[in-house]
Structures are given as C-alpha cells and as structure tokens.
Design a protein around this motif. Structure first.
Motif, short mmCIF file in Angstrom:
data_model
loop_
_atom_site.label_atom_id
_atom_site.label_comp_id
_atom_site.label_asym_id
_atom_site.label_seq_id
_atom_site.Cartn_x
_atom_site.Cartn_y
_atom_site.Cartn_z
N GLU A 18 17.18 40.55 14.05
CA GLU A 18 15.77 40.70 13.71
C GLU A 18 15.38 42.17 13.53
O GLU A 18 14.59 42.51 12.65
CB GLU A 18 14.90 40.07 14.80
CG GLU A 18 13.40 40.12 14.54
CD GLU A 18 12.97 39.25 13.37
OE1 GLU A 18 11.76 39.20 13.08
OE2 GLU A 18 13.84 38.60 12.74
N ILE A 19 15.95 43.05 14.35
CA ILE A 19 15.67 44.48 14.23
C ILE A 19 16.13 45.00 12.87
O ILE A 19 15.43 45.75 12.20
CB ILE A 19 16.36 45.26 15.37
CG1 ILE A 19 15.61 45.00 16.69
CG2 ILE A 19 16.41 46.75 15.07
CD1 ILE A 19 16.30 45.57 17.91
N ILE A 20 17.30 44.55 12.45
CA ILE A 20 17.83 44.95 11.14
C ILE A 20 16.96 44.37 10.03
O ILE A 20 16.66 45.03 9.05
CB ILE A 20 19.30 44.51 10.99
CG1 ILE A 20 20.19 45.29 11.96
CG2 ILE A 20 19.78 44.71 9.55
CD1 ILE A 20 21.62 44.83 11.99
N ARG A 21 16.54 43.10 10.19
CA ARG A 21 15.69 42.48 9.17
C ARG A 21 14.38 43.24 9.00
O ARG A 21 13.88 43.41 7.89
CB ARG A 21 15.39 41.03 9.55
CG ARG A 21 14.64 40.25 8.46
CD ARG A 21 14.18 38.89 8.97
NE ARG A 21 13.06 39.00 9.87
CZ ARG A 21 11.80 39.13 9.50
NH1 ARG A 21 11.48 39.19 8.22
NH2 ARG A 21 10.83 39.22 10.40
N LEU A 22 13.85 43.73 10.11
CA LEU A 22 12.59 44.48 10.06
C LEU A 22 12.78 45.89 9.53
O LEU A 22 11.80 46.56 9.18
CB LEU A 22 11.96 44.53 11.46
CG LEU A 22 11.48 43.19 12.05
CD1 LEU A 22 11.03 43.39 13.49
CD2 LEU A 22 10.36 42.61 11.21
N GLY A 23 14.03 46.35 9.50
CA GLY A 23 14.30 47.69 8.98
C GLY A 23 13.95 48.81 9.94
O GLY A 23 13.68 49.93 9.53
N ILE A 24 13.97 48.53 11.25
CA ILE A 24 13.61 49.56 12.23
C ILE A 24 14.82 49.97 13.08
O ILE A 24 14.66 50.50 14.18
CB ILE A 24 12.46 49.08 13.15
CG1 ILE A 24 12.87 47.80 13.91
CG2 ILE A 24 11.20 48.83 12.34
CD1 ILE A 24 11.84 47.36 14.95
#
Length: 234
Positions: A18-24
C-alpha cells in the motif's frame, strides 16, 4: 467458523504494498498514510503497529524504507505537502516503475486527460511527479497509453465528440488497435468500406493518415487490419 487472524508478516507485506501504491515509499509518513490508505483493503497504521508490536519508524525500516520523522512536518497553508515532496524514487526498480505507471494511468482516467500536454501541465499537482521527470527516466507517452488500455480495455481518447483527435499521440500499435476495432464494430469488409463510412469523422483516422504512418498502400493496410483483428483473409 472463526476467521483466521492475519499474521505479522502478512500485515507487513500488505502495508508495504500500500505504501508503494500511494507513492510515499521515499519517506512513508504515518500521517499521510492514515489519510490516503485504502480502508478495508490495506491495514491501518494502528492495526499494523498492534499486530507487529513495532513502532512505526522501526516498522518502516524493517520494510526497507528510509524514514525521517523530521521531514514529515510539511504542512503549509492548511495543506499537507509531504506526499508531493516524496519524489526521489528508485526508477530502476521494476516494482516501483509499475506502481508509478499505475498512478499516472489513474490520473489520466480520473481527469479525462487525452494528450501529453495534459500531463505536462497537471501531473505534478495530481501525483507529486512531473511529466518531465518521468520522461527523463524513460516513461514514454506511447508506453503510458498502452498501459492505460491494458488496465481499462479502451484507448485514451477525448470524451467530447467535437474535439479533434491528434493521432500523433498514439503509438503504431495503439493506432492499429483503434482502426481494427472500428472495422470489427462496423463489420466493414474492405478498406473502401472504411473510407466511405469514416472519412471526415473525427473519431477515426483517415486512410491517408494511416498509410503515411505505417508506410503502406491500401491493400497492405487492409491486410494489417485483418491480421490484427484475426479476420478472415480472402
């Protein structure tokens, strides 16, 4: 039957995804994650901390991310700018490139963008990454519109019928797919059928445009359409 509890490792992997999906992933702020994570699918920060027994900072380091709490105070004028600042990505990482491409495709879909100039003007504000930066790292418009079609099953085209399409924005493969779909949908039996019915219509490229792009004659273009659409060849 009682629902099986999620293991700490499963929580970690879901959180990382999810962190990668959000780009953060450059600096995964807990505050930004809390605001943006997909509820019901990805774990909440509190749940991740509870299940793993780790502090957020330690959890981020364990997942392989760099974390600096001092950088996560980027609030100005009532707006959180942290996500927009997190733009130092590892562009050589295939997983990160895939996630970035997915974000760009989503921006195009959500804002009805139809051409590269739309991304040049607006992508930075919408995703935190400028289109110039993407191009510098090998993201081409041709690849973006192919990724768009793979996800949504249709090409990037203007929604307004009175808006003329610039066919230069499409790759050769994308353009061939567009004309093949027109032929199949209208059940045309020859290139002349296409010419008679589609000439002058803004949603369809002209025969001269197609022949110029592909370097073909009318018979050669029709053969390409037949092969691409798996149509009977007579």
């Amino acid at each position: 039957m009682a629902r099986q509890k999620t293991t700490p490792e499963e929580i970690k992997q879901a959180l990382k995804k999810e962190i990668i999906r959000l780009g953060i992933q450059d600096n995964p702020s807990r505050t930004v994650y809390q605001k943006k994570y997909e509820r019901g699918v990805a774990p909440s920060p509190n749940n991740a901390i509870k299940v793993t027994g780790m502090k957020w900072q330690d959890l981020m380091i364990d997942l392989g991310f760099e974390y600096d709490g001092k950088k996560n105070s980027g609030v100005k004028d009532g707006r959180d700018y942290t996500a927009l600042k997190a733009t130092r990505y590892n562009y050589d990482n295939p997983e990160i490139r895939k996630e970035i491409m997915n974000r760009v495709v989503n921006v195009i879909r959500e804002n009805n963008y139809t051409k590269p100039i739309d991304l040049e003007k607006n992508l930075k504000d919408k995703s935190g990454i400028s289109y110039t930066t993407l191009r510098r790292h090998g993201f081409k418009w041709e690849d973006i519109i192919i990724a768009y079609k793979e996800k949504y099953g249709e090409p990037v085209v203007p929604l307004k019928q009175n808006e003329r399409i610039s066919w230069n924005q499409f790759s050769n493969k994308e353009l061939l797919d567009i004309i093949t779909k027109i032929v199949v949908d209208h059940k045309f039996r020859s290139i002349n059928d296409y010419r008679i019915n589609m000439t002058g219509k803004k949603i369809a490229p002209s025969i001269p445009t197609l022949n110029k792009r592909f370097g073909t004659t009318d018979p050669e273009l029709w053969r390409m359409i037949q092969i691409n659409g798996d149509l009977p060849i007579k």
